[in-house]
Write a protein that holds these residues in place. Sequence first.
Motif, PDB file in Angstrom:
ATOM      1  N   ALA A   7       0.829  -1.195   0.000  1.00 56.13           N
ATOM      2  CA  ALA A   7       0.000   0.000   0.000  1.00 56.13           C
ATOM      3  C   ALA A   7       0.865   1.248   0.000  1.00 56.13           C
ATOM      4  O   ALA A   7       2.072   1.216   0.303  1.00 56.13           O
ATOM      5  N   LYS A   8       0.248   2.361  -0.320  1.00 55.85           N
ATOM      6  CA  LYS A   8       0.988   3.610  -0.410  1.00 55.85           C
ATOM      7  C   LYS A   8       1.533   4.033   0.946  1.00 55.85           C
ATOM      8  O   LYS A   8       2.691   4.469   1.060  1.00 55.85           O
ATOM      9  N   SER A   9       0.763   3.917   1.993  1.00 61.58           N
ATOM     10  CA  SER A   9       1.230   4.310   3.334  1.00 61.58           C
ATOM     11  C   SER A   9       2.389   3.424   3.792  1.00 61.58           C
ATOM     12  O   SER A   9       3.341   3.903   4.433  1.00 61.58           O
ATOM     13  N   MET A  10       2.332   2.157   3.462  1.00 65.43           N
ATOM     14  CA  MET A  10       3.408   1.227   3.848  1.00 65.43           C
ATOM     15  C   MET A  10       4.692   1.575   3.118  1.00 65.43           C
ATOM     16  O   MET A  10       5.786   1.550   3.698  1.00 65.43           O
ATOM     17  N   ARG A  11       4.582   1.920   1.835  1.00 65.48           N
ATOM     18  CA  ARG A  11       5.775   2.273   1.070  1.00 65.48           C
ATOM     19  C   ARG A  11       6.393   3.553   1.608  1.00 65.48           C
ATOM     20  O   ARG A  11       7.623   3.681   1.705  1.00 65.48           O
ATOM     21  N   GLU A  12       5.583   4.519   1.988  1.00 71.45           N
ATOM     22  CA  GLU A  12       6.121   5.774   2.519  1.00 71.45           C
ATOM     23  C   GLU A  12       6.816   5.554   3.856  1.00 71.45           C
ATOM     24  O   GLU A  12       7.853   6.154   4.151  1.00 71.45           O
ATOM     25  N   ARG A  13       6.273   4.713   4.705  1.00 72.21           N
ATOM     26  CA  ARG A  13       6.915   4.446   5.999  1.00 72.21           C
ATOM     27  C   ARG A  13       8.245   3.738   5.837  1.00 72.21           C
ATOM     28  O   ARG A  13       9.235   4.067   6.485  1.00 72.21           O
ATOM     29  N   ARG A  15      10.136   3.952   3.197  1.00 68.77           N
ATOM     30  CA  ARG A  15      11.055   4.911   2.576  1.00 68.77           C
ATOM     31  C   ARG A  15      11.620   5.854   3.642  1.00 68.77           C
ATOM     32  O   ARG A  15      12.808   6.203   3.631  1.00 68.77           O
ATOM     33  N   ALA A  16      10.817   6.267   4.606  1.00 67.11           N
ATOM     34  CA  ALA A  16      11.288   7.156   5.677  1.00 67.11           C
ATOM     35  C   ALA A  16      12.296   6.449   6.588  1.00 67.11           C
ATOM     36  O   ALA A  16      13.300   7.028   6.996  1.00 67.11           O
ATOM     37  N   GLU A  17      12.058   5.194   6.912  1.00 63.85           N
ATOM     38  CA  GLU A  17      12.999   4.444   7.744  1.00 63.85           C
ATOM     39  C   GLU A  17      14.327   4.253   7.030  1.00 63.85           C
ATOM     40  O   GLU A  17      15.410   4.364   7.628  1.00 63.85           O
ATOM     41  N   ARG A  18      14.283   3.982   5.722  1.00 66.16           N
ATOM     42  CA  ARG A  18      15.503   3.806   4.939  1.00 66.16           C
ATOM     43  C   ARG A  18      16.293   5.097   4.876  1.00 66.16           C
ATOM     44  O   ARG A  18      17.526   5.108   4.997  1.00 66.16           O
ATOM     45  N   ARG A  19      15.614   6.236   4.745  1.00 67.75           N
ATOM     46  CA  ARG A  19      16.293   7.529   4.696  1.00 67.75           C
ATOM     47  C   ARG A  19      16.932   7.859   6.053  1.00 67.75           C
ATOM     48  O   ARG A  19      18.044   8.395   6.118  1.00 67.75           O
ATOM     49  N   GLU A  20      16.265   7.506   7.133  1.00 70.17           N
ATOM     50  CA  GLU A  20      16.822   7.772   8.465  1.00 70.17           C
ATOM     51  C   GLU A  20      18.073   6.933   8.726  1.00 70.17           C
ATOM     52  O   GLU A  20      19.051   7.430   9.280  1.00 70.17           O
ATOM     53  N   ASN A  21      18.060   5.675   8.278  1.00 71.75           N
ATOM     54  CA  ASN A  21      19.247   4.826   8.448  1.00 71.75           C
ATOM     55  C   ASN A  21      20.414   5.339   7.628  1.00 71.75           C
ATOM     56  O   ASN A  21      21.578   5.301   8.060  1.00 71.75           O
ATOM     57  N   GLN A  22      20.149   5.835   6.425  1.00 72.07           N
ATOM     58  CA  GLN A  22      21.220   6.383   5.595  1.00 72.07           C
ATOM     59  C   GLN A  22      21.841   7.622   6.235  1.00 72.07           C
ATOM     60  O   GLN A  22      23.052   7.808   6.197  1.00 72.07           O
ATOM     61  N   LEU A  23      20.993   8.493   6.822  1.00 71.78           N
ATOM     62  CA  LEU A  23      21.525   9.675   7.497  1.00 71.78           C
ATOM     63  C   LEU A  23      22.395   9.303   8.696  1.00 71.78           C
ATOM     64  O   LEU A  23      23.441   9.909   8.945  1.00 71.78           O
ATOM     65  N   ILE A  24      21.980   8.250   9.441  1.00 71.90           N
ATOM     66  CA  ILE A  24      22.770   7.821  10.618  1.00 71.90           C
ATOM     67  C   ILE A  24      24.118   7.255  10.182  1.00 71.90           C
ATOM     68  O   ILE A  24      25.168   7.533  10.773  1.00 71.90           O
ATOM     69  N   GLU A  25      24.137   6.453   9.114  1.00 73.10           N
ATOM     70  CA  GLU A  25      25.395   5.884   8.614  1.00 73.10           C
ATOM     71  C   GLU A  25      26.314   6.963   8.083  1.00 73.10           C
ATOM     72  O   GLU A  25      27.537   6.929   8.289  1.00 73.10           O
ATOM     73  N   ALA A  26      25.765   7.964   7.375  1.00 73.73           N
ATOM     74  CA  ALA A  26      26.603   9.044   6.842  1.00 73.73           C
ATOM     75  C   ALA A  26      27.214   9.866   7.963  1.00 73.73           C
ATOM     76  O   ALA A  26      28.380  10.262   7.917  1.00 73.73           O
ATOM     77  N   ARG A  27      26.449  10.121   9.037  1.00 70.36           N
ATOM     78  CA  ARG A  27      26.979  10.882  10.174  1.00 70.36           C
ATOM     79  C   ARG A  27      28.066  10.105  10.920  1.00 70.36           C
ATOM     80  O   ARG A  27      29.038  10.662  11.381  1.00 70.36           O
ATOM     81  N   ALA A  28      27.885   8.772  11.006  1.00 70.19           N
ATOM     82  CA  ALA A  28      28.901   7.952  11.680  1.00 70.19           C
ATOM     83  C   ALA A  28      30.197   7.893  10.889  1.00 70.19           C
ATOM     84  O   ALA A  28      31.296   7.828  11.457  1.00 70.19           O
TER      85      ALA A  28
END
Length: 292
Positions: A7-13, A15-28
């Motif tokens: 579903a659309k809501s599931m895909r957006e959630r 996508r947001a979790e994946r973006r947050e993990n990428q930001l954490i890895e880049a900061r580390a």
Amino acid sequence: MFSRKLAKSMRERLRAERRENQLIEARAKEEISFIYVVNPPEIPRIAFGSGLERVTLPMSGPSLTPFMRKIQGEVREFPGPHEYNTTKDLIKKNASKYGNAPFVSKLPRLAQTATSAYPPVGTYHVHPPKKLKQAARPFNVGALQKPVEKFTTTGPANYAIDRQSPNMKICSAFGSKRIIWPAVAIICSPVNNAKCSKCSSTPIGDYYHQFKLNLDLCRSCMKKQLRILKRCTTDLYYRARMRNELNQYQRVRYCGFFHDHQGTTAAIQLMSKSTLKYKIRTENYLYTYHKL
């Protein structure tokens, strides 16, 4: 088969979790000293719906170890005798505030010390008895009386029945002859070559000999070694080694007490065989109670 479309809501959630993990890895990666720590959840204090303190260790019983009994101290639910604050005297004249009952005994609790009507020891005037003059003839008999013989037999309580006496060294030779070996070994040689390994003097009388290393030790040096062995300052290892060495020594004597070699292999008899046998038999009995 094709996978089911999310579903659309599931895909957006996602996508947001994946973006947050990428930001954490880049900061580390940018900050080398950064350590990612996840705080563990706090353990709730309430157990089984109650916040009361519970005893997790046994307070008594077979499961209580000596260490646990030592550190837990005294466990009791009532105060001890020393914890009361007594402001008033516990000894009362009357047991009850209403007084005493009729026909009650009014005697003191502790009886007074009774005084004796007789004088104590040491106050008597004791006169020494008068010496009686011995009669010339006791019972009118002029013959000399036989003196009482001294009882020299050992009493029954002086025997060590709990300690078994060692047996004598007897050579039976399969029943053909019976020889009782002396308790003290006799060294027979033309010349007395014995010399103490400690003081380098010739032993007089009995001495100690070690047959393995061919060493001699006089009685005075043996007493010194035993005195060192009994000291409290002696090391345990040194005491055990010293006791093992002294146990290897045996009491011996030179043959000059019953015959004389005069530097030769022949010998002149100085003691009869019957006297020698009696001496050996007596020493064998006495040496069963001998200690080093």
